[in-house]
Design an enzyme around this catalytic site. Sequence first.
Site, short mmCIF file in Angstrom:
data_model
loop_
_atom_site.label_atom_id
_atom_site.label_comp_id
_atom_site.label_asym_id
_atom_site.label_seq_id
_atom_site.Cartn_x
_atom_site.Cartn_y
_atom_site.Cartn_z
N HIS A 210 0.75 -1.33 0.16
CA HIS A 210 0.20 0.11 0.10
C HIS A 210 0.81 1.23 -0.06
CE1 HIS A 210 -2.88 -3.03 0.77
NE2 HIS A 210 -3.89 -2.10 -0.11
N ARG A 317 -10.65 3.91 -1.36
CA ARG A 317 -10.22 3.22 -0.27
C ARG A 317 -10.60 3.79 1.21
NH1 ARG A 317 -5.74 2.23 -4.02
NH2 ARG A 317 -5.68 -0.51 -4.15
N GLU A 454 -10.94 -10.88 -4.70
CA GLU A 454 -9.33 -10.94 -4.47
C GLU A 454 -9.01 -12.16 -3.90
OE1 GLU A 454 -8.82 -7.01 -2.60
OE2 GLU A 454 -10.55 -7.07 -1.20
N ASP A 478 -4.39 -8.49 -4.33
CA ASP A 478 -4.54 -9.26 -3.52
C ASP A 478 -4.95 -10.61 -4.11
OD1 ASP A 478 -4.47 -8.20 -0.91
OD2 ASP A 478 -6.03 -7.13 -0.98
N CYS A 525 -9.77 -3.32 -10.40
CA CYS A 525 -9.15 -1.97 -9.68
C CYS A 525 -7.95 -2.46 -9.02
CB CYS A 525 -10.04 -1.51 -8.62
SG CYS A 525 -10.62 -2.62 -7.16
C1 PEP Z 1 -6.49 -5.06 -4.65
O1 PEP Z 1 -6.25 -5.92 -3.73
O2 PEP Z 1 -6.09 -5.47 -5.88
C2 PEP Z 1 -7.20 -3.88 -4.43
C3 PEP Z 1 -7.59 -2.97 -5.27
O3 PEP Z 1 -7.24 -3.57 -2.90
P1 PEP Z 1 -5.98 -3.06 -2.21
O4 PEP Z 1 -4.95 -2.88 -2.95
O5 PEP Z 1 -6.52 -1.89 -1.34
O6 PEP Z 1 -5.81 -4.33 -1.12
MG MG Z 2 -7.21 -5.62 -1.70
#
Ligand code: PEP
Ligand code: MG
Length: 600
Positions: A210, A317, A454, A478, A525
Amino acid sequence: MTFSVHGLAVSRGIAIGRAVLVASSRADVAHYFIDPAKTLEEITRARVARNAVAEEITRLQQELPPDAPHELAALLDVHLMLLQDEQLISGVKHWIAERHYNAEWALATQYEIIARQFDDMEDEYLRERKADLEQVVERILRYMKGVASPVQPVGPAGAGRKLSQGLLLDDTMDVPLVLIAHDISPADMLQFKQSLFAGFATDVGGKTSHTAIVARSMDIPAVVGARSASQLIEQDDWVIIDGDAGVLIVDPSPIILAEYGFKQRQGELERERLNRLKHTPAVTIDGQRVELLANIEMPEDTVGAVNAGAVGVGLFRSEFLFMGRNGDLPDEDEQYQAYRQAVEGMQGLPVTIRTVDVGADKPLDRLDKAQDSHLNPALGLRAIRWSLADPPMFLTQLRAILRAAAHGQVNLLVPMLAHGTEIRQTMAMIDHARATLDNKGTPYGPVRLGAMIEIPAAALSLKLFLKYFDFLSIGTNDLIQYTLAIDRADESVAHLYDPCHPAVLRLVADTIAECNAQGKGVSVCGEMAGDVGMTRLLLGLGLRSFSMHPSRILAVKQQILRADAGKLSVWAAQVLDAEDPASLINPASSPTSVPVPANA
Ligand code: PEP
Ligand code: MG
């Protein structure tokens, strides 16, 4: 002497600047330039804080009970001595007077310098005094946090010192700065979002950690997983951050500097060229319309999303509203205002708000992360699991989102679902939230309900998901992590984190196909959506909705404008069946690759 440090390329472009070393625990101190006319005031503020801490320690010393251990009194003596340390005092003055750093930043910078000297000491006892110095500095910083600065930052986030593709244009401060740290939490990163740094590098982190995602959303060059960068680079070293190659070049020679200066200008030209596509609709050569949406972390990010030509927010988010607040969660009204701001910011375009996804590499605050280090947080109480474990918190968020939906088109997206029971509990919670609002007579609006795909178990249970949800959003970050059992934040296994693994592609392809067959909405996404190397494959698999950080939208749009979706679908089927899909997706990587069809 010039040397380079290799890491992972996470955010494109070149930054050239002087290193600012920040320890993660001090990353959340305010970083801004002060007005040079206020230098004395700022030095005084630093002195007042130091004196206050000295008084506090002296008082503690005087109040020590007679039977207190001897070592305690000695320790307080050491702390008092460190507070009077000439190098600390003069260093702080130097950074304020010469560089116009605010007092907190000056103190944190000087701490890093002295801490390194402690690290180099032969004598173990002296080496260990670093911890005392750290405590003393933390105390001063805490004191300053409680006392507002009378000195205002120069413009919003150092504006006036405008960053032009990494260069600070200012007559007093003509040196751009790059941030080097062992680790920066996503919450700290967010703090730097408005800041003056031209680039970032961290020792740890994976491409889709992140921290990397937030760096990318800031659209400034960044490298993560650069192992020992924060040990090898010294405060104030000249550093080139090559965000395309994932390399840091320290103390570059004039020839190298000139070469990178050229690359930097080329990058600027490329951006200007792409900017011309802003108002062009994303349509393939064969007339397929594609929806390009934005991923955002805060309501203010909608400005960048609209500017980049996004046709909506595909992923808000929401957890970033919850992080870095020492567990003090936002109440319903605060959340409602934030969601409403995002909805209004998108000026009638749809906004997909994802319910809170904390845990793993997005701890609520830094302490959580430390406490979690012995567990396996990516497999733990994260995302929807966290929400379902705390119904009042979850209901508060659901009510806030439903209320914001009265102001525009809102989609409600649920992260990390895997089980039918979780889906049904979530649905019951949403009904409960609506009923509460009905009872109170509070206005709210309709929402489309979506689930993130995910976890492989979710991608293999599509019929169940589509029974309950209006749309699915594939979180490839994920999905890759859980399919391949690779911690997305762990740089030591980053080489195995493979978006092109046949198993990952199969899950993505099946999800898109099933949604298309049932006439349900589907988007990607995760970071894959903003990766221009993957655009054609996703188009070929039938994807028509991509959500990414706004800075990637124009580059992806360029790929779409050049693509023929019909031809790509034939090619994509070949890719899915290939033993080594990466060699087909990036033909340069393999001499035996089947080329992408011409004009596709
Ligand atoms: C993902 O897992 O691809 C996603 C968009 O969520 P995050 O990156 O916030 O876990
Ligand atoms: Mg995710």
